[in-house]
Design an enzyme around this catalytic site. Structure first.
Site, PDB file in Angstrom:
ATOM      1  N   LYS A  22       0.833  -1.204   0.000  1.00 54.85           N
ATOM      2  CA  LYS A  22       0.000   0.000   0.000  1.00 54.85           C
ATOM      3  C   LYS A  22       0.878   1.269   0.000  1.00 54.85           C
ATOM      4  O   LYS A  22       2.081   1.187   0.277  1.00 54.85           O
ATOM      5  CB  LYS A  22      -0.956  -0.062   1.192  1.00 54.85           C
ATOM      6  N   TYR A  76     -11.148  -4.350  -4.733  1.00 49.52           N
ATOM      7  CA  TYR A  76     -11.907  -4.493  -3.489  1.00 49.52           C
ATOM      8  C   TYR A  76     -13.417  -4.609  -3.723  1.00 49.52           C
ATOM      9  O   TYR A  76     -14.202  -4.232  -2.841  1.00 49.52           O
ATOM     10  CB  TYR A  76     -11.588  -3.322  -2.556  1.00 49.52           C
TER      11      TYR A  76
END
Ligand code: CMP
Length: 140
Positions: free
Chosen positions: A10, A50
């Site tokens: 990330k 996601y």
């Protein structure tokens, strides 16, 4: 039988200079990096990765921490790689992640928990295709 898994580092990994540390932990365990690249996450890529979390209370915050920011995506290979990587990265919430795991040692925030990895063979099949072409993953 070797297995592959998908990993995303990330944005905070890049910002905090932890990319090398995390790749090193994966390699020292015995996992092989098949492919790795930096890219800027578009809204579309975040939503695709996601999709299963759409509508959950944390979804908007998750999108906000990733959209328009740089990440590192990779495919790694090894014996039971999906389970091995999940163990190395630790529990989703860094508060619960054990010391010795990546999140246990290096993260504290739940949304910005440094790293994502596929949780099953099905997730891997879906996730790597969002970021890599088949020919990029050939090693011979
Ligand atoms: P990740 O492994 O990338 O998968 C989904 C992400 O949603 C998770 O890590 C966290 O970054 C984020 N998230 C935020 N809150 C939660 C929560 N309560 N449960 C699961 N995931 C959460």
């Amino acid at each position: 039988m070797l297995e592959r898994t998908f990993i995303m580092l990330k944005p905070s990994c890049i910002e905090r200079g932890l990319v090398g540390e995390i790749i090193s932990r994966l390699e020292r365990k015995g996992l092989k990096i098949i492919q790795v690249k930096f890219l800027k996450m578009s809204r579309e890529l975040v939503e695709e990765l996601y999709a299963v979390h759409r509508g959950k209370p944390f979804y908007d915050n998750l999108v906000k921490t990733l959209e328009g920011r740089r990440v590192v995506v990779m495919v790694v290979e090894g014996r039971r790689a999906i389970e091995v990587v999940r163990n190395i990265i630790g529990a989703t919430d860094p508060v619960q992640a054990l010391p010795g795991t990546i999140r246990g040692d290096l993260a504290i925030d739940l949304t910005d928990n440094l790293i994502h990895a596929s949780d099953s063979r099905e997730s891997y099949e879906k996730e790597y295709k969002i970021f890599f072409k088949e020919e990029e993953l050939q090693t011979i």
